[in-house]
Design a protein around this motif. Structure first.
Motif, PDB file in Angstrom:
ATOM      1  N   LEU A 164      70.268 -59.318 -28.135  1.00  0.00           N
ATOM      2  CA  LEU A 164      69.611 -58.916 -26.890  1.00  0.00           C
ATOM      3  C   LEU A 164      68.258 -58.340 -27.289  1.00  0.00           C
ATOM      4  CD1 LEU A 164      72.616 -56.961 -25.308  1.00  0.00           C
ATOM      5  CD2 LEU A 164      72.012 -59.345 -24.885  1.00  0.00           C
ATOM      6  N   VAL A 165      67.179 -58.923 -26.811  1.00  0.00           N
ATOM      7  CA  VAL A 165      65.850 -58.547 -27.280  1.00  0.00           C
ATOM      8  C   VAL A 165      65.116 -57.754 -26.211  1.00  0.00           C
ATOM      9  CG1 VAL A 165      63.680 -59.378 -28.274  1.00  0.00           C
ATOM     10  CG2 VAL A 165      65.795 -60.673 -28.642  1.00  0.00           C
ATOM     11  N   THR A 166      64.560 -56.621 -26.616  1.00  0.00           N
ATOM     12  CA  THR A 166      63.689 -55.834 -25.747  1.00  0.00           C
ATOM     13  C   THR A 166      62.248 -55.998 -26.228  1.00  0.00           C
ATOM     14  OG1 THR A 166      63.679 -53.816 -27.075  1.00  0.00           O
ATOM     15  CG2 THR A 166      65.511 -54.109 -25.557  1.00  0.00           C
ATOM     16  N   PHE A 167      61.312 -55.787 -25.320  1.00  0.00           N
ATOM     17  CA  PHE A 167      59.894 -55.812 -25.665  1.00  0.00           C
ATOM     18  C   PHE A 167      59.392 -54.368 -25.671  1.00  0.00           C
ATOM     19  CE2 PHE A 167      60.915 -59.996 -24.415  1.00  0.00           C
ATOM     20  CZ  PHE A 167      59.964 -60.865 -24.944  1.00  0.00           C
ATOM     21  N   GLY A 168      59.086 -53.871 -26.862  1.00  0.00           N
ATOM     22  CA  GLY A 168      58.593 -52.501 -26.992  1.00  0.00           C
ATOM     23  C   GLY A 168      57.079 -52.496 -27.051  1.00  0.00           C
ATOM     24  N   ILE A 169      56.450 -51.835 -26.110  1.00  0.00           N
ATOM     25  CA  ILE A 169      54.987 -51.823 -26.031  1.00  0.00           C
ATOM     26  C   ILE A 169      54.419 -50.784 -26.995  1.00  0.00           C
ATOM     27  CG2 ILE A 169      52.987 -51.573 -24.520  1.00  0.00           C
ATOM     28  CD1 ILE A 169      54.850 -53.942 -23.808  1.00  0.00           C
ATOM     29  N   THR A 170      53.511 -51.228 -27.860  1.00  0.00           N
ATOM     30  CA  THR A 170      52.853 -50.299 -28.775  1.00  0.00           C
ATOM     31  C   THR A 170      52.097 -49.247 -27.960  1.00  0.00           C
ATOM     32  OG1 THR A 170      52.575 -52.087 -30.388  1.00  0.00           O
ATOM     33  CG2 THR A 170      51.228 -50.112 -30.696  1.00  0.00           C
ATOM     34  N   PRO A 171      52.455 -47.966 -28.067  1.00  0.00           N
ATOM     35  CA  PRO A 171      51.851 -46.949 -27.191  1.00  0.00           C
ATOM     36  C   PRO A 171      50.385 -46.693 -27.528  1.00  0.00           C
ATOM     37  CG  PRO A 171      53.300 -45.919 -28.802  1.00  0.00           C
ATOM     38  CD  PRO A 171      53.469 -47.400 -28.970  1.00  0.00           C
ATOM     39  N   GLN A 172      49.591 -46.507 -26.501  1.00  0.00           N
ATOM     40  CA  GLN A 172      48.160 -46.245 -26.670  1.00  0.00           C
ATOM     41  C   GLN A 172      47.834 -44.758 -26.573  1.00  0.00           C
ATOM     42  OE1 GLN A 172      46.282 -49.038 -27.397  1.00  0.00           O
ATOM     43  NE2 GLN A 172      48.300 -50.008 -27.309  1.00  0.00           N
ATOM     44  N   LYS A 200      53.733 -36.799 -27.830  1.00  0.00           N
ATOM     45  CA  LYS A 200      52.739 -36.734 -28.907  1.00  0.00           C
ATOM     46  C   LYS A 200      53.403 -36.969 -30.268  1.00  0.00           C
ATOM     47  CE  LYS A 200      49.416 -33.659 -26.611  1.00  0.00           C
ATOM     48  NZ  LYS A 200      48.839 -32.286 -26.572  1.00  0.00           N
ATOM     49  N   GLU A 201      54.599 -36.397 -30.466  1.00  0.00           N
ATOM     50  CA  GLU A 201      55.336 -36.602 -31.713  1.00  0.00           C
ATOM     51  C   GLU A 201      55.732 -38.074 -31.871  1.00  0.00           C
ATOM     52  OE1 GLU A 201      55.937 -34.510 -34.259  1.00  0.00           O
ATOM     53  OE2 GLU A 201      54.588 -33.149 -33.186  1.00  0.00           O
ATOM     54  N   TYR A 202      56.164 -38.693 -30.753  1.00  0.00           N
ATOM     55  CA  TYR A 202      56.515 -40.113 -30.794  1.00  0.00           C
ATOM     56  C   TYR A 202      55.309 -40.949 -31.238  1.00  0.00           C
ATOM     57  CZ  TYR A 202      60.814 -39.231 -28.064  1.00  0.00           C
ATOM     58  OH  TYR A 202      62.048 -38.808 -27.619  1.00  0.00           O
ATOM     59  N   LEU A 203      54.150 -40.641 -30.658  1.00  0.00           N
ATOM     60  CA  LEU A 203      52.937 -41.401 -30.971  1.00  0.00           C
ATOM     61  C   LEU A 203      52.562 -41.237 -32.442  1.00  0.00           C
ATOM     62  CD1 LEU A 203      50.789 -43.164 -29.470  1.00  0.00           C
ATOM     63  CD2 LEU A 203      49.426 -41.099 -29.253  1.00  0.00           C
ATOM     64  N   ASN A 255      56.809 -45.189 -34.931  1.00  0.00           N
ATOM     65  CA  ASN A 255      57.946 -46.099 -34.774  1.00  0.00           C
ATOM     66  C   ASN A 255      58.637 -45.939 -33.417  1.00  0.00           C
ATOM     67  OD1 ASN A 255      59.017 -43.534 -35.555  1.00  0.00           O
ATOM     68  ND2 ASN A 255      60.933 -44.511 -36.158  1.00  0.00           N
ATOM     69  N   TYR A 256      57.862 -45.478 -32.431  1.00  0.00           N
ATOM     70  CA  TYR A 256      58.343 -45.392 -31.053  1.00  0.00           C
ATOM     71  C   TYR A 256      57.489 -46.300 -30.177  1.00  0.00           C
ATOM     72  CZ  TYR A 256      61.335 -41.378 -32.059  1.00  0.00           C
ATOM     73  OH  TYR A 256      62.318 -40.548 -32.552  1.00  0.00           O
ATOM     74  N   TYR A 257      58.151 -46.944 -29.218  1.00  0.00           N
ATOM     75  CA  TYR A 257      57.468 -47.894 -28.336  1.00  0.00           C
ATOM     76  C   TYR A 257      57.837 -47.600 -26.889  1.00  0.00           C
ATOM     77  CZ  TYR A 257      57.004 -50.321 -32.779  1.00  0.00           C
ATOM     78  OH  TYR A 257      56.725 -50.615 -34.085  1.00  0.00           O
ATOM     79  N   TRP A 258      56.887 -47.887 -25.985  1.00  0.00           N
ATOM     80  CA  TRP A 258      57.213 -47.787 -24.562  1.00  0.00           C
ATOM     81  C   TRP A 258      58.238 -48.854 -24.206  1.00  0.00           C
ATOM     82  CZ3 TRP A 258      51.363 -47.881 -22.928  1.00  0.00           C
ATOM     83  CH2 TRP A 258      50.797 -46.626 -23.173  1.00  0.00           C
ATOM     84  N   ASN A 259      59.203 -48.465 -23.404  1.00  0.00           N
ATOM     85  CA  ASN A 259      60.233 -49.404 -22.940  1.00  0.00           C
ATOM     86  C   ASN A 259      59.683 -50.167 -21.732  1.00  0.00           C
ATOM     87  OD1 ASN A 259      62.530 -50.763 -22.166  1.00  0.00           O
ATOM     88  ND2 ASN A 259      63.857 -48.968 -22.233  1.00  0.00           N
TER      89      ASN A 259
END
Length: 341
Positions: A132-140, A169-172, A176-180
């Motif tokens: 099952l594939v999700t698309f994780g958006i690279t956060p800006q 801010k820590e995620y950014l 290795n965190y992406y917007w869902n």
């Protein structure tokens, strides 16, 4: 491969241009095209057909906005009431379990078609391996309005709820965190197998609802009692957070969910004073304003405003604070409910 386009949202954060009977995905915002039309357009060369999940009130809007040459390749599933995304996708999956399903919101903007095509190809490879594939958006930037995906390359480690600003801010910073994004690609039978494992009620009752549907000209009208019997749950809660077969594809194709007037301002073309307008406007000593109207709007000596004018409602607020439109919406719901439709 079929594109499953979910049209259930009502776009309350874009009131008054977005209404229950004519929500934001059907409003022409970019080059006289709606977000729904742009979604169909960017996927028509990637898929063999479309499955549109929508309510009865918005069916005619879909039919009017789909190109005539694609109507014969389009199936419509009419939900008499909303039960969230897991059942909506289950209904589409039961149509033909052998299909690959590319699940898409109807109200997102994507600007880089080439990157989008390439990312979809990568996702299809993982899907063909039974994932099952999700698309994780690279956060800006550290966004607090989105859920996040924690990943090690393509392996999903966890899903995170909308964070506070410090956590975002820590995620950014971690990288290795992406917007869902709410976009998915998988084989229908893979999704149904995982749904059967983790939430069998949704799978079984969705299958029954589709079997009992009134079918005419590729339109599947679900019976109200059958729909109400399906447990309401999101795909994230029902399947993605529980499954061990989830992959993510880091994505950077100019994505926005256009969930607020501030995000709309970010996508519109600006004049020399950084004003954005979707109408005729004369702005004297005015800067960084967003104006949406079907008539001439004039301003003087004002900055950073949101001005949205429709035939029966006018919204004025401070740019950067457009999340408060939700509060306005709730007040209108109590005092002037007829203006929501």
């Amino acid at each position: 491969m079929k594109a499953v386009i979910l049209c259930g949202g009502s776009g309350t954060r874009l009131w008054p241009i977005s209404r229950t009977s004519h929500p934001k995905q059907f409003v022409p915002l970019f080059g006289n095209k709606s977000l729904f039309q742009l979604t169909v357009e960017r996927n028509k060369n990637l898929v063999d057909g479309f499955v549109i999940v929508v309510n009865e009130k918005q069916l005619s809007l879909c039919q009017e906005q789909i190109p005539k040459d694609l109507i014969s390749k389009t199936q419509f599933i009419i939900e008499p009431c909303g039960r969230n995304t897991a059942p909506a996708i289950a209904l589409a999956a039961h149509l033909n379990p052998d299909d690959d399903l590319f699940v898409l919101p109807s109200d997102h903007l994507i600007k880089d078609q080439t990157a989008y095509n390439n990312t979809t190809g990568t996702a299809l490879g993982f899907s063909n391996s039974g994932n099952l594939v999700t698309f994780g958006i690279t956060p800006q930037y550290p966004e607090v309005g989105y859920g996040y995906i924690e990943a090690d390359k393509n392996t999903v480690l966890s899903f995170k709820e909308k964070p506070n600003l410090e956590t975002a801010k820590e995620y950014l910073k971690s990288g290795n965190y992406y917007w869902n994004s709410g976009m998915f690609l998988f084989k229908a039978k893979t999704y149904l197998a995982e749904l059967e494992s983790h939430h069998p009620d949704i799978s079984e009752k969705s299958k029954k609802a589709l079997t009992n549907a009134n079918v005419e000209n590729n339109i599947f009208r679900i019976n109200l009692d059958d729909m109400q019997s399906i447990p309401a749950d999101s795909i994230d809660y029902a399947v993605m957070e529980k499954s061990s077969r989830v992959k993510t594809v880091p994505s950077d194709f100019g994505w926005s969910d256009l969930g607020s007037f501030d995000s709309l301002f970010g996508e519109f073309t600006k004049d020399k004073n950084e004003n954005a307008s979707q109408s005729e406007a004369i702005q004297v000593n005015s800067h960084r304003n967003l104006i949406i109207s079907d008539k001439l709007v004039t301003t003087f000596d004002v900055d950073d405003l949101i001005i949205v004018d429709t035939k029966d409602a006018l919204l004025v607020g401070r740019r950067g604070e457009s999340q408060n439109v939700k509060k306005v919406f709730e007040e209108v719901k109590k005092l002037k409910k007829e203006l929501l439709d």
